[in-house]
Design a protein around this motif. Structure first.
Motif, PDB file in Angstrom:
ATOM      1  N   LEU A 105       0.825  -1.200   0.000  1.00 30.70           N
ATOM      2  CA  LEU A 105       0.000   0.000   0.000  1.00 30.70           C
ATOM      3  C   LEU A 105       0.866   1.261   0.000  1.00 30.70           C
ATOM      4  CD1 LEU A 105      -2.797   1.279   0.128  1.00 30.70           C
ATOM      5  CD2 LEU A 105      -2.676   1.084   2.625  1.00 30.70           C
ATOM      6  N   VAL A 106       1.927   1.254   0.797  1.00 25.03           N
ATOM      7  CA  VAL A 106       2.849   2.395   0.835  1.00 25.03           C
ATOM      8  C   VAL A 106       3.468   2.607  -0.543  1.00 25.03           C
ATOM      9  CG1 VAL A 106       5.024   3.221   1.809  1.00 25.03           C
ATOM     10  CG2 VAL A 106       3.342   2.129   3.286  1.00 25.03           C
ATOM     11  N   LYS A 107       3.888   1.525  -1.188  1.00 22.02           N
ATOM     12  CA  LYS A 107       4.525   1.640  -2.507  1.00 22.02           C
ATOM     13  C   LYS A 107       3.528   2.068  -3.581  1.00 22.02           C
ATOM     14  CE  LYS A 107       8.335  -1.314  -1.344  1.00 22.02           C
ATOM     15  NZ  LYS A 107       8.842  -2.634  -1.213  1.00 22.02           N
ATOM     16  N   LEU A 108       2.283   1.624  -3.471  1.00 18.21           N
ATOM     17  CA  LEU A 108       1.257   2.032  -4.430  1.00 18.21           C
ATOM     18  C   LEU A 108       0.964   3.526  -4.305  1.00 18.21           C
ATOM     19  CD1 LEU A 108      -0.844   1.332  -6.597  1.00 18.21           C
ATOM     20  CD2 LEU A 108      -2.444   0.815  -4.735  1.00 18.21           C
ATOM     21  N   ILE A 109       0.798   4.013  -3.084  1.00 11.39           N
ATOM     22  CA  ILE A 109       0.552   5.443  -2.877  1.00 11.39           C
ATOM     23  C   ILE A 109       1.741   6.258  -3.366  1.00 11.39           C
ATOM     24  CG2 ILE A 109       0.213   7.231  -1.122  1.00 11.39           C
ATOM     25  CD1 ILE A 109      -1.394   5.097   0.473  1.00 11.39           C
ATOM     26  N   SER A 110       2.936   5.784  -3.078  1.00 14.67           N
ATOM     27  CA  SER A 110       4.144   6.466  -3.545  1.00 14.67           C
ATOM     28  C   SER A 110       4.170   6.524  -5.070  1.00 14.67           C
ATOM     29  CB  SER A 110       5.381   5.732  -3.014  1.00 14.67           C
ATOM     30  OG  SER A 110       6.551   6.341  -3.462  1.00 14.67           O
ATOM     31  N   ALA A 111       3.842   5.418  -5.726  1.00 14.99           N
ATOM     32  CA  ALA A 111       3.821   5.378  -7.196  1.00 14.99           C
ATOM     33  C   ALA A 111       2.798   6.367  -7.745  1.00 14.99           C
ATOM     34  CB  ALA A 111       3.508   3.962  -7.677  1.00 14.99           C
ATOM     35  N   LEU A 112       1.636   6.441  -7.119  1.00 12.60           N
ATOM     36  CA  LEU A 112       0.602   7.371  -7.578  1.00 12.60           C
ATOM     37  C   LEU A 112       1.054   8.826  -7.422  1.00 12.60           C
ATOM     38  CD1 LEU A 112      -2.602   5.606  -6.181  1.00 12.60           C
ATOM     39  CD2 LEU A 112      -1.860   5.762  -8.573  1.00 12.60           C
ATOM     40  N   ALA A 126       8.167   9.849 -13.706  1.00 10.94           N
ATOM     41  CA  ALA A 126       7.471   8.687 -14.259  1.00 10.94           C
ATOM     42  C   ALA A 126       8.279   7.424 -13.994  1.00 10.94           C
ATOM     43  CB  ALA A 126       7.238   8.864 -15.758  1.00 10.94           C
ATOM     44  N   GLY A 127       9.600   7.524 -14.155  1.00 11.81           N
ATOM     45  CA  GLY A 127      10.463   6.387 -13.841  1.00 11.81           C
ATOM     46  C   GLY A 127      10.362   5.988 -12.388  1.00 11.81           C
ATOM     47  N   LEU A 128      10.285   6.968 -11.486  1.00 14.65           N
ATOM     48  CA  LEU A 128      10.146   6.664 -10.058  1.00 14.65           C
ATOM     49  C   LEU A 128       8.790   6.016  -9.771  1.00 14.65           C
ATOM     50  CD1 LEU A 128      11.708   9.918  -8.573  1.00 14.65           C
ATOM     51  CD2 LEU A 128      12.718   7.627  -8.565  1.00 14.65           C
ATOM     52  N   ALA A 129       7.761   6.433 -10.497  1.00 16.68           N
ATOM     53  CA  ALA A 129       6.443   5.805 -10.331  1.00 16.68           C
ATOM     54  C   ALA A 129       6.499   4.346 -10.754  1.00 16.68           C
ATOM     55  CB  ALA A 129       5.393   6.558 -11.139  1.00 16.68           C
ATOM     56  N   ILE A 130       7.135   4.081 -11.884  1.00 13.54           N
ATOM     57  CA  ILE A 130       7.274   2.700 -12.368  1.00 13.54           C
ATOM     58  C   ILE A 130       8.119   1.884 -11.385  1.00 13.54           C
ATOM     59  CG2 ILE A 130       8.278   1.277 -14.203  1.00 13.54           C
ATOM     60  CD1 ILE A 130       7.445   3.619 -16.136  1.00 13.54           C
ATOM     61  N   TRP A 131       9.196   2.490 -10.891  1.00 15.43           N
ATOM     62  CA  TRP A 131      10.062   1.814  -9.919  1.00 15.43           C
ATOM     63  C   TRP A 131       9.271   1.438  -8.666  1.00 15.43           C
ATOM     64  CZ3 TRP A 131      14.629   4.606  -7.024  1.00 15.43           C
ATOM     65  CH2 TRP A 131      15.299   3.703  -6.229  1.00 15.43           C
ATOM     66  N   SER A 132       8.467   2.372  -8.151  1.00 18.44           N
ATOM     67  CA  SER A 132       7.671   2.098  -6.965  1.00 18.44           C
ATOM     68  C   SER A 132       6.659   0.988  -7.212  1.00 18.44           C
ATOM     69  CB  SER A 132       6.949   3.364  -6.486  1.00 18.44           C
ATOM     70  OG  SER A 132       7.874   4.340  -6.092  1.00 18.44           O
ATOM     71  N   LEU A 133       6.033   0.985  -8.408  1.00 18.60           N
ATOM     72  CA  LEU A 133       5.090  -0.097  -8.742  1.00 18.60           C
ATOM     73  C   LEU A 133       5.800  -1.437  -8.860  1.00 18.60           C
ATOM     74  CD1 LEU A 133       2.667   1.480 -11.377  1.00 18.60           C
ATOM     75  CD2 LEU A 133       2.103   0.663  -9.087  1.00 18.60           C
ATOM     76  N   THR A 134       6.997  -1.419  -9.460  1.00 22.86           N
ATOM     77  CA  THR A 134       7.772  -2.642  -9.611  1.00 22.86           C
ATOM     78  C   THR A 134       8.125  -3.231  -8.244  1.00 22.86           C
ATOM     79  OG1 THR A 134       8.665  -1.816 -11.681  1.00 22.86           O
ATOM     80  CG2 THR A 134       9.849  -3.627 -10.648  1.00 22.86           C
ATOM     81  N   GLU A 135       8.434  -2.357  -7.292  1.00 23.65           N
ATOM     82  CA  GLU A 135       8.788  -2.825  -5.945  1.00 23.65           C
ATOM     83  C   GLU A 135       7.660  -3.585  -5.278  1.00 23.65           C
ATOM     84  OE1 GLU A 135      10.079   0.807  -3.996  1.00 23.65           O
ATOM     85  OE2 GLU A 135      12.176   0.219  -4.245  1.00 23.65           O
ATOM     86  N   ILE A 136       6.408  -3.275  -5.658  1.00 24.78           N
ATOM     87  CA  ILE A 136       5.264  -4.002  -5.079  1.00 24.78           C
ATOM     88  C   ILE A 136       5.360  -5.479  -5.458  1.00 24.78           C
ATOM     89  CG2 ILE A 136       2.754  -4.301  -5.157  1.00 24.78           C
ATOM     90  CD1 ILE A 136       2.560  -1.264  -5.659  1.00 24.78           C
ATOM     91  N   PHE A 137       5.725  -5.756  -6.704  1.00 23.82           N
ATOM     92  CA  PHE A 137       5.732  -7.124  -7.200  1.00 23.82           C
ATOM     93  C   PHE A 137       7.051  -7.846  -6.979  1.00 23.82           C
ATOM     94  CE2 PHE A 137       2.666  -4.693  -9.725  1.00 23.82           C
ATOM     95  CZ  PHE A 137       1.514  -5.376  -9.368  1.00 23.82           C
ATOM     96  N   VAL A 138       8.152  -7.082  -7.008  1.00 21.42           N
ATOM     97  CA  VAL A 138       9.467  -7.690  -6.827  1.00 21.42           C
ATOM     98  C   VAL A 138       9.792  -7.855  -5.352  1.00 21.42           C
ATOM     99  CG1 VAL A 138      11.940  -7.371  -7.254  1.00 21.42           C
ATOM    100  CG2 VAL A 138      10.286  -6.797  -9.020  1.00 21.42           C
ATOM    101  N   GLY A 139       9.316  -6.909  -4.547  1.00 22.74           N
ATOM    102  CA  GLY A 139       9.541  -6.995  -3.116  1.00 22.74           C
ATOM    103  C   GLY A 139      10.753  -6.258  -2.732  1.00 22.74           C
TER     104      GLY A 139
END
Length: 194
Positions: free
Chosen positions: A69-76, A181-194
């Motif tokens: 949730l933290v990473k999703l909000i950060s990505a948004l 935008a890259g940081l948003a993608i990075w934050s979203l990627t962290e949700i799935f990669v861990g």
């Protein structure tokens, strides 16, 4: 209250080095090209001080929020920042005053505060601060960590202003938008990669 100069320097050095390559440094740099740097610095610094207080006083609170949730909000938030930087109209050439620069203390302060406050939850520097507080003393660690985080933010803002004076504002905004935008993608990627 006992302050240990060695503990302050240790916290400062570790946190400064850990924060340099961090996404919030790049976010500060991008915000500083479009917004008043001093206002951005006040916002980021307040968020960093809040995180240091939380890490020192109750580091275990980080575990209460779901990491995804933290990473999703950060990505948004980063995606919103990218949108704001990239949406600039192409109808006018802007001068060095930055006709489209976001102004006003509270809008800039709150944007900078929220971007850093949300994205720093569970960050390496927050975890390191909590660990240092457990072994080196809370006040010394808090002072060293807060000073390091605020210094990195100031460094990013100075660099952002330096770049903005030498490169056309539209180019800086586009680069900043792509970085966000890259940081948003990075934050979203962290949700799935861990």
């Amino acid at each position: 209250m006992h302050l240990d100069p060695l503990a302050i320097l240790t916290a400062f050095g570790l946190i400064f080095l850990a924060e340099l390559p961090d996404k919030t440094m790049f976010a500060s740099l991008a915000m500083g090209t479009r917004m008043r740097p001093l206002y951005v610095w006040f916002g980021t610094s307040t968020a960093f001080v809040a995180h240091v207080a939380i890490a020192v006083g109750a580091g275990s609170l980080i575990g209460l929020l779901p990491d995804w949730l933290v990473k999703l909000i950060s990505a948004l938030l980063f995606a919103f920042g990218a949108f704001m930087l990239l949406r600039g109209g192409g109808d006018d050439d802007e001068d060095d005053t930055g006709g489209r620069t976001v102004t006003g203390f509270w809008p800039v302060y709150s944007t900078a505060f929220m971007a850093v406050f949300i994205s720093e939850w569970g960050d390496l520097t927050q975890i390191t601060t909590a660990n240092l507080a457990a072994t080196n003393g809370t006040w010394s660690t808090a002072i060293g960590s807060a000073a390091a985080l605020m210094s990195v933010s100031a460094l990013a803002l100075v660099a952002g202003r330096f770049i903005a004076k030498r490169v056309p504002l539209k180019t800086v905004q586009r680069i900043g938008g792509v970085c966000m935008a890259g940081l948003a993608i990075w934050s979203l990627t962290e949700i799935f990669v861990g």
